[in-house]
Design a protein around this motif. Structure first.
Motif, PDB file in Angstrom:
ATOM      1  N   ASP A   3       0.851  -1.189   0.000  1.00 30.37           N
ATOM      2  CA  ASP A   3       0.000   0.000   0.000  1.00 30.37           C
ATOM      3  C   ASP A   3       0.884   1.234   0.000  1.00 30.37           C
ATOM      4  OD1 ASP A   3      -2.312  -1.470   0.029  1.00 30.37           O
ATOM      5  OD2 ASP A   3      -2.548  -1.422   2.199  1.00 30.37           O
ATOM      6  N   GLN A   4       0.594   2.207  -0.878  1.00 30.99           N
ATOM      7  CA  GLN A   4       1.418   3.397  -1.030  1.00 30.99           C
ATOM      8  C   GLN A   4       0.684   4.624  -0.493  1.00 30.99           C
ATOM      9  OE1 GLN A   4       4.659   3.788  -2.469  1.00 30.99           O
ATOM     10  NE2 GLN A   4       4.439   5.838  -1.574  1.00 30.99           N
ATOM     11  N   TYR A   5       1.352   5.361   0.404  1.00 33.88           N
ATOM     12  CA  TYR A   5       0.769   6.564   0.993  1.00 33.88           C
ATOM     13  C   TYR A   5       1.741   7.734   0.875  1.00 33.88           C
ATOM     14  CZ  TYR A   5      -2.431   3.230   3.208  1.00 33.88           C
ATOM     15  OH  TYR A   5      -3.357   2.240   3.440  1.00 33.88           O
ATOM     16  N   ASP A   6       1.207   8.918   1.074  1.00 36.89           N
ATOM     17  CA  ASP A   6       2.080  10.090   1.218  1.00 36.89           C
ATOM     18  C   ASP A   6       2.698  10.095   2.607  1.00 36.89           C
ATOM     19  OD1 ASP A   6       1.562  11.302  -1.342  1.00 36.89           O
ATOM     20  OD2 ASP A   6      -0.399  11.903  -0.576  1.00 36.89           O
ATOM     21  N   VAL A   7       1.862   9.781   3.615  1.00 37.42           N
ATOM     22  CA  VAL A   7       2.305   9.812   5.016  1.00 37.42           C
ATOM     23  C   VAL A   7       1.774   8.591   5.750  1.00 37.42           C
ATOM     24  CG1 VAL A   7       2.280  11.109   7.189  1.00 37.42           C
ATOM     25  CG2 VAL A   7       2.208  12.338   5.017  1.00 37.42           C
ATOM     26  N   ILE A   8       2.629   7.947   6.511  1.00 37.78           N
ATOM     27  CA  ILE A   8       2.210   6.926   7.469  1.00 37.78           C
ATOM     28  C   ILE A   8       2.614   7.419   8.854  1.00 37.78           C
ATOM     29  CG2 ILE A   8       2.450   4.561   8.309  1.00 37.78           C
ATOM     30  CD1 ILE A   8       3.288   3.775   5.463  1.00 37.78           C
ATOM     31  N   VAL A   9       1.675   7.373   9.789  1.00 38.39           N
ATOM     32  CA  VAL A   9       1.964   7.749  11.175  1.00 38.39           C
ATOM     33  C   VAL A   9       1.977   6.479  12.016  1.00 38.39           C
ATOM     34  CG1 VAL A   9       1.255   9.138  13.138  1.00 38.39           C
ATOM     35  CG2 VAL A   9       0.803   9.963  10.812  1.00 38.39           C
ATOM     36  N   LEU A  10       3.085   6.253  12.715  1.00 33.61           N
ATOM     37  CA  LEU A  10       3.221   5.072  13.570  1.00 33.61           C
ATOM     38  C   LEU A  10       2.882   5.459  15.000  1.00 33.61           C
ATOM     39  CD1 LEU A  10       4.029   2.138  14.030  1.00 33.61           C
ATOM     40  CD2 LEU A  10       6.422   2.879  14.170  1.00 33.61           C
ATOM     41  N   GLY A  11       1.670   5.121  15.441  1.00 33.72           N
ATOM     42  CA  GLY A  11       1.205   5.488  16.778  1.00 33.72           C
ATOM     43  C   GLY A  11       0.051   6.466  16.689  1.00 33.72           C
ATOM     44  N   SER A  12      -1.019   6.206  17.461  1.00 37.75           N
ATOM     45  CA  SER A  12      -2.236   7.034  17.333  1.00 37.75           C
ATOM     46  C   SER A  12      -2.577   7.794  18.603  1.00 37.75           C
ATOM     47  CB  SER A  12      -3.429   6.149  16.946  1.00 37.75           C
ATOM     48  OG  SER A  12      -3.839   5.337  18.050  1.00 37.75           O
ATOM     49  N   GLY A  13      -1.567   8.165  19.371  1.00 37.45           N
ATOM     50  CA  GLY A  13      -1.794   8.999  20.548  1.00 37.45           C
ATOM     51  C   GLY A  13      -2.137  10.424  20.139  1.00 37.45           C
ATOM     52  N   PRO A  14      -2.150  11.359  21.081  1.00 32.09           N
ATOM     53  CA  PRO A  14      -2.542  12.743  20.770  1.00 32.09           C
ATOM     54  C   PRO A  14      -1.610  13.438  19.788  1.00 32.09           C
ATOM     55  CG  PRO A  14      -1.647  12.593  22.988  1.00 32.09           C
ATOM     56  CD  PRO A  14      -1.836  11.187  22.504  1.00 32.09           C
ATOM     57  N   GLY A  15      -0.387  12.924  19.641  1.00 34.26           N
ATOM     58  CA  GLY A  15       0.496  13.425  18.598  1.00 34.26           C
ATOM     59  C   GLY A  15       0.188  12.760  17.271  1.00 34.26           C
ATOM     60  N   GLY A  16       0.105  11.437  17.285  1.00 35.92           N
ATOM     61  CA  GLY A  16      -0.063  10.681  16.056  1.00 35.92           C
ATOM     62  C   GLY A  16      -1.377  10.929  15.347  1.00 35.92           C
ATOM     63  N   SER A 134       4.031   1.441   2.266  1.00 37.78           N
ATOM     64  CA  SER A 134       5.051   2.349   1.752  1.00 37.78           C
ATOM     65  C   SER A 134       4.539   3.785   1.801  1.00 37.78           C
ATOM     66  CB  SER A 134       5.412   1.995   0.309  1.00 37.78           C
ATOM     67  OG  SER A 134       6.007   0.720   0.239  1.00 37.78           O
ATOM     68  N   ALA A 135       5.444   4.719   2.027  1.00 37.23           N
ATOM     69  CA  ALA A 135       5.066   6.131   2.081  1.00 37.23           C
ATOM     70  C   ALA A 135       6.262   7.005   1.756  1.00 37.23           C
ATOM     71  CB  ALA A 135       4.532   6.494   3.452  1.00 37.23           C
ATOM     72  N   LYS A 136       5.962   8.203   1.274  1.00 34.43           N
ATOM     73  CA  LYS A 136       7.022   9.172   1.025  1.00 34.43           C
ATOM     74  C   LYS A 136       7.616   9.675   2.335  1.00 34.43           C
ATOM     75  CE  LYS A 136       4.515  10.523  -3.129  1.00 34.43           C
ATOM     76  NZ  LYS A 136       3.589  11.509  -3.722  1.00 34.43           N
ATOM     77  N   HIS A 137       6.750   9.724   3.375  1.00 33.66           N
ATOM     78  CA  HIS A 137       7.197  10.183   4.684  1.00 33.66           C
ATOM     79  C   HIS A 137       6.569   9.312   5.767  1.00 33.66           C
ATOM     80  CE1 HIS A 137       9.049  13.993   3.286  1.00 33.66           C
ATOM     81  NE2 HIS A 137       8.116  13.920   2.347  1.00 33.66           N
TER      82      HIS A 137
END
Length: 470
Positions: A3-16, A134-137
């Protein structure tokens, strides 16, 4: 095909989750990876459910003191199970809300454990087996966990972390709290209000040691008045866990070691970042004692990998993580060609801190001592709650507000409060600092009457010898 993304965030806390939402708002194809519960520690096991617990304790406290307000309330009792159930219900409601926000913003949610696997690749092992995204960032927002003491390993029965303390199997009779930072003091306050006999042990020479010394002194006096035992400059040397309780050897300020019995222990001696086994080393991402090194926008030492929140340098606060999430998302969008966003780097001097004990504590910027250490010529003003009409009417006349200014320029360097609802008042000073205000603007501001906020005005006036009500 990954799967291709622009952004992947690892962690879904108040920052993620905030980083993911902001990235999606900016038109980026976004995914979030979470191994446990959407919302992370803060929403599920930290900031929010603890405030629900503390609110119940606060109501219980007021009911016990109803006569102070001309009211009668008889046969008052606390139902710990019901209090905890309410707290968990609040957390569940907000967890479901995060799920709704992910759907609203079309953010793909991948439940599982993520590991960085090279440039732009993240392997997720979870409910779908193993998959590679996969992601660019990639934004690392893996947070932190409670730090253990080598001689006091948490077991959930007699020795607790904050997670155990939020869902206690029983009400402590005699509770030992190790550490007097925000987490330790909040739980000490909660259990004390609920009827436990509480002892707080702090290694440093004062409680809440990151706060202004005057705040620390006032809080210690208030907690002792509430019946707590406060031991500063002290350390727990050993803990022996038995079937019905705990024996703790505590070395006091005088050097003497005393053995005392407790029913339970809460260990609140800081946090450890969740950065092991997520692939940092393989990519050569720079970290110091597990804390990921970043610039003011969240960039790590490896291009395309960002980090925010409790796995990066402090202060380790939810609102700091959320702000970093927005900043990183906007910086990523800018790098991907969005000319409409203009991210601003994090200014750590303007991050407020709040502790929801009784009385509450709130602060932003330098303490008076730190300002002097930094070479400033200082003007400081203090105004007490007892001089404020609204505080007296509320029956909350204990506390004060202190402001610290640069005597040469009038710059607001810091503000420090202790008393009722100060966690709501502090934002006025945070806005002031962000706008680079001086004492002149604050003095000329009209504060509504009758409000607690008038004490903010009076504190500024006091710094320049112009206080009206003391």
């Amino acid at each position: 095909m990954a799967d291709q993304y622009d952004v992947i965030v690892l962690g879904s806390g108040p920052g993620g989750y905030v980083a993911a939402i902001r990235a999606a708002q900016l038109g980026l194809k976004t995914a979030i990876v979470e191994r446990e519960l959407l919302g992370g520690i803060c929403l599920n096991w930290g900031c929010i459910p603890t405030k629900a617990l503390l609110r119940s304790a606060e109501i219980f406290h007021y009911m016990q003191h109803a006569k102070d307000y001309g009211l009668a309330a008889d046969n008052i009792r606390a139902d710990l199970e019901a209090v905890v159930k309410r707290s968990r219900g609040v957390a569940k409601q907000l967890n479901q809300g995060i799920g709704h926000l992910m759907k609203k913003h079309r953010i793909a949610v991948h439940m599982g454990t993520g590991v960085l696997k090279g440039a732009g690749k993240l392997e997720v092992t979870g409910e779908k087996g193993s998959e590679t995204l996969s992601a660019k960032h990639i934004v690392v927002a893996t947070g932190a966990r409670a730090r253990d003491l080598p001689f006091a390993k948490t077991d959930g029965k007699r020795i607790w972390t904050y997670r155990h303390a939020m869902v206690p199997p029983e009400m402590p009779g005699k509770l030992l709290v190790i550490g007097s930072g925000a987490i330790g003091i909040e739980f000490a306050s909660f259990y004390n209000d609920m009827g436990a006999e509480v002892t707080v042990v702090e290694m440093l020479d004062r409680v809440v040691p990151v706060e202004d010394a005057d705040v620390s002194a006032f809080l210690e006096k208030a907690l002792k008045k509430q019946g707590m035992t406060i031991m500063t400059g002290a350390g727990v040397e050993s803990i022996d866990v038995g079937a019905s309780g705990v024996k703790a050897k505590i070395k006091g300020k005088d050097g003497k070691v005393v053995e005392s019995d407790f029913s339970h222990v809460i260990v609140a001696v800081g946090i450890a970042p969740n950065t092991e086994n997520i692939g940092l080393e393989a990519l050569g991402i720079k970290a110091e004692r597990g804390i990921i090194v970043i610039d003011d926008y969240g960039r790590t030492s490896v291009k395309g990998v960002w980090a925010i929140g409790d796995c990066t340098p402090g202060p380790w606060l939810a609102h700091k993580a959320s702000h970093e999430g927005v900043t990183a998302a906007e910086a990523i969008a800018q790098e991907l060609g969005n000319a409409e966003v203009h991210p601003h780097g994090m200014n750590r001097k303007n991050i407020p801190g709040c502790t929801y004990c009784h009385p509450q504590i709130a602060s932003v910027g330098m303490t008076e001592a730190k300002a002097k250490e930094a070479g400033y010529s200082v003007k400081a003003g203090t105004f007490p709650f007892i001089g404020n009409g609204k505080a007296i009417a509320l029956g909350e006349a204990e506390g004060f507000i202190k402001t610290v200014f640069d005597a040469k320029t009038g710059e607001l360097l810091g503000a420090h409060m202790i008393g009722a609802e100060v966690t709501e008042l502090i934002q006025g000073y945070v806005v002031g600092k962000t706008l680079e205000t001086t004492e002149a603007e604050l003095m000329s501001t009209v504060f509504p009457h009758p409000t607690l906020s008038e004490m903010m005005h009076e504190s500024v006036l006091a710094a320049y010898g112009r206080a009206l009500h003391i």
